[in-house]
Design a protein around this motif. Structure first.
Motif, PDB file in Angstrom:
ATOM      1  N   LYS A 173      -4.847  -0.584  -6.023  1.00 33.95           N
ATOM      2  CA  LYS A 173      -4.578   0.173  -6.950  1.00 33.95           C
ATOM      3  C   LYS A 173      -6.451   1.090  -6.402  1.00 33.95           C
ATOM      4  N   ALA A 174      -7.170   0.184  -5.257  1.00 31.25           N
ATOM      5  CA  ALA A 174      -8.411   0.967  -5.158  1.00 31.25           C
ATOM      6  C   ALA A 174      -8.091   2.062  -4.389  1.00 31.25           C
ATOM      7  N   LEU A 175      -7.459   2.096  -3.304  1.00 31.01           N
ATOM      8  CA  LEU A 175      -6.299   3.566  -2.770  1.00 31.01           C
ATOM      9  C   LEU A 175      -6.171   4.548  -3.509  1.00 31.01           C
ATOM     10  N   VAL A 176      -5.119   4.404  -4.269  1.00 34.68           N
ATOM     11  CA  VAL A 176      -5.280   4.648  -5.591  1.00 34.68           C
ATOM     12  C   VAL A 176      -6.470   5.481  -6.367  1.00 34.68           C
ATOM     13  N   PHE A 177      -6.891   4.628  -6.649  1.00 36.65           N
ATOM     14  CA  PHE A 177      -8.303   5.091  -7.837  1.00 36.65           C
ATOM     15  C   PHE A 177      -9.448   5.958  -6.500  1.00 36.65           C
ATOM     16  N   LEU A 228       2.761   6.030  -2.514  1.00 36.76           N
ATOM     17  CA  LEU A 228       3.515   7.124  -3.255  1.00 36.76           C
ATOM     18  C   LEU A 228       4.406   6.653  -4.445  1.00 36.76           C
ATOM     19  N   GLY A 229       3.832   6.156  -5.418  1.00 41.76           N
ATOM     20  CA  GLY A 229       3.537   6.047  -6.524  1.00 41.76           C
ATOM     21  C   GLY A 229       2.623   7.250  -7.568  1.00 41.76           C
ATOM     22  N   PHE A 230       1.588   7.522  -6.922  1.00 42.27           N
ATOM     23  CA  PHE A 230       0.449   8.338  -7.281  1.00 42.27           C
ATOM     24  C   PHE A 230       1.500   9.447  -7.155  1.00 42.27           C
ATOM     25  N   SER A 231       1.309  10.431  -8.253  1.00 37.34           N
ATOM     26  CA  SER A 231       0.894  12.070  -7.636  1.00 37.34           C
ATOM     27  C   SER A 231      -0.114  12.429  -8.774  1.00 37.34           C
ATOM     28  N   LEU A 241       0.946  -0.663   0.150  1.00 37.68           N
ATOM     29  CA  LEU A 241      -0.051   0.190   0.470  1.00 37.68           C
ATOM     30  C   LEU A 241       1.093   0.952   0.214  1.00 37.68           C
ATOM     31  N   LEU A 242       1.988   1.160   0.706  1.00 38.90           N
ATOM     32  CA  LEU A 242       3.076   2.641   0.645  1.00 38.90           C
ATOM     33  C   LEU A 242       3.935   2.491  -0.739  1.00 38.90           C
ATOM     34  N   SER A 274     -17.348  -2.595  -3.747  1.00 37.51           N
ATOM     35  CA  SER A 274     -17.885  -2.102  -5.011  1.00 37.51           C
ATOM     36  C   SER A 274     -16.838  -1.169  -5.173  1.00 37.51           C
ATOM     37  N   LEU A 275     -15.579  -0.531  -4.614  1.00 36.49           N
ATOM     38  CA  LEU A 275     -14.741   0.413  -4.906  1.00 36.49           C
ATOM     39  C   LEU A 275     -13.609  -0.536  -5.689  1.00 36.49           C
ATOM     40  N   LEU A 276     -13.213  -1.867  -5.675  1.00 33.62           N
ATOM     41  CA  LEU A 276     -12.714  -2.922  -6.168  1.00 33.62           C
ATOM     42  C   LEU A 276     -13.401  -3.164  -6.774  1.00 33.62           C
ATOM     43  N   ALA A 277     -14.619  -3.422  -8.334  1.00 31.31           N
ATOM     44  CA  ALA A 277     -14.643  -3.463  -9.520  1.00 31.31           C
ATOM     45  C   ALA A 277     -14.479  -1.989 -10.260  1.00 31.31           C
ATOM     46  N   TYR A 278     -14.472  -1.014  -9.212  1.00 27.84           N
ATOM     47  CA  TYR A 278     -13.774   0.079 -10.585  1.00 27.84           C
ATOM     48  C   TYR A 278     -12.042  -0.124 -10.510  1.00 27.84           C
ATOM     49  N   VAL A 279     -11.424  -1.384 -10.363  1.00 24.84           N
ATOM     50  CA  VAL A 279      -9.370  -1.010 -10.578  1.00 24.84           C
ATOM     51  C   VAL A 279      -9.381  -2.507 -11.147  1.00 24.84           C
ATOM     52  N   LYS A 280      -9.752  -3.789 -11.221  1.00 24.05           N
ATOM     53  CA  LYS A 280      -9.944  -4.592 -12.164  1.00 24.05           C
ATOM     54  C   LYS A 280      -8.298  -5.110 -13.079  1.00 24.05           C
TER      55      LYS A 280
END
Length: 115
Positions: free
Chosen positions: A57-61, A14-17, A9-10, A109-115
């Motif tokens: 991916k869901a957290l980043v989304f 961290l890679g997201f901006s 997760l970290l 349901s958040l996980l469905a967006y990032v499959k």
């Protein structure tokens, strides 16, 4: 929270901006809360097969949808925030079955967006 999940997760966060303002304390707490929900579902509700990469991916989304800039993510003690959120969640005086159903209904349901 297992060490592997925390590292995944970290590193993902961290890679997201993005082009918005730096992550605020309340936003960091929101991310820790959402992380705690997924960890609770995995550890306490029988969803141990949820892929860590999909959770990351869901957290980043979630952060992207809120236009949060995670470049200063490392300035927060996310491990401590996540552990506090998990303890708070675990301490809610509702049967585990009801808690699990509500958390699953509101977050999977958040996980469905990032499959």
């Amino acid at each position: 929270m297992t060490k592997g999940i925390k590292v995944l997760l970290l590193s993902g966060l961290l890679g997201f901006s993005s082009t918005s303002f730096a992550l605020s304390e309340s936003e960091a707490e929101d991310l820790a809360d959402l992380t705690a929900v997924f960890v609770y579902l995995k550890n306490d509700c029988g969803y141990q097969d949820l892929p860590d990469a999909q959770i990351r991916k869901a957290l980043v989304f979630f952060a992207q949808q809120n236009r949060w800039d995670l470049t200063n993510y490392g300035s927060y003690n996310m491990k401590l925030l996540g552990e506090e959120s998990y303890r708070d969640l675990s301490g809610i005086a509702v049967s585990n079955d009801k808690k699990c159903k509500a958390l699953a209904r509101d977050s999977l349901s958040l996980l469905a967006y990032v499959k």
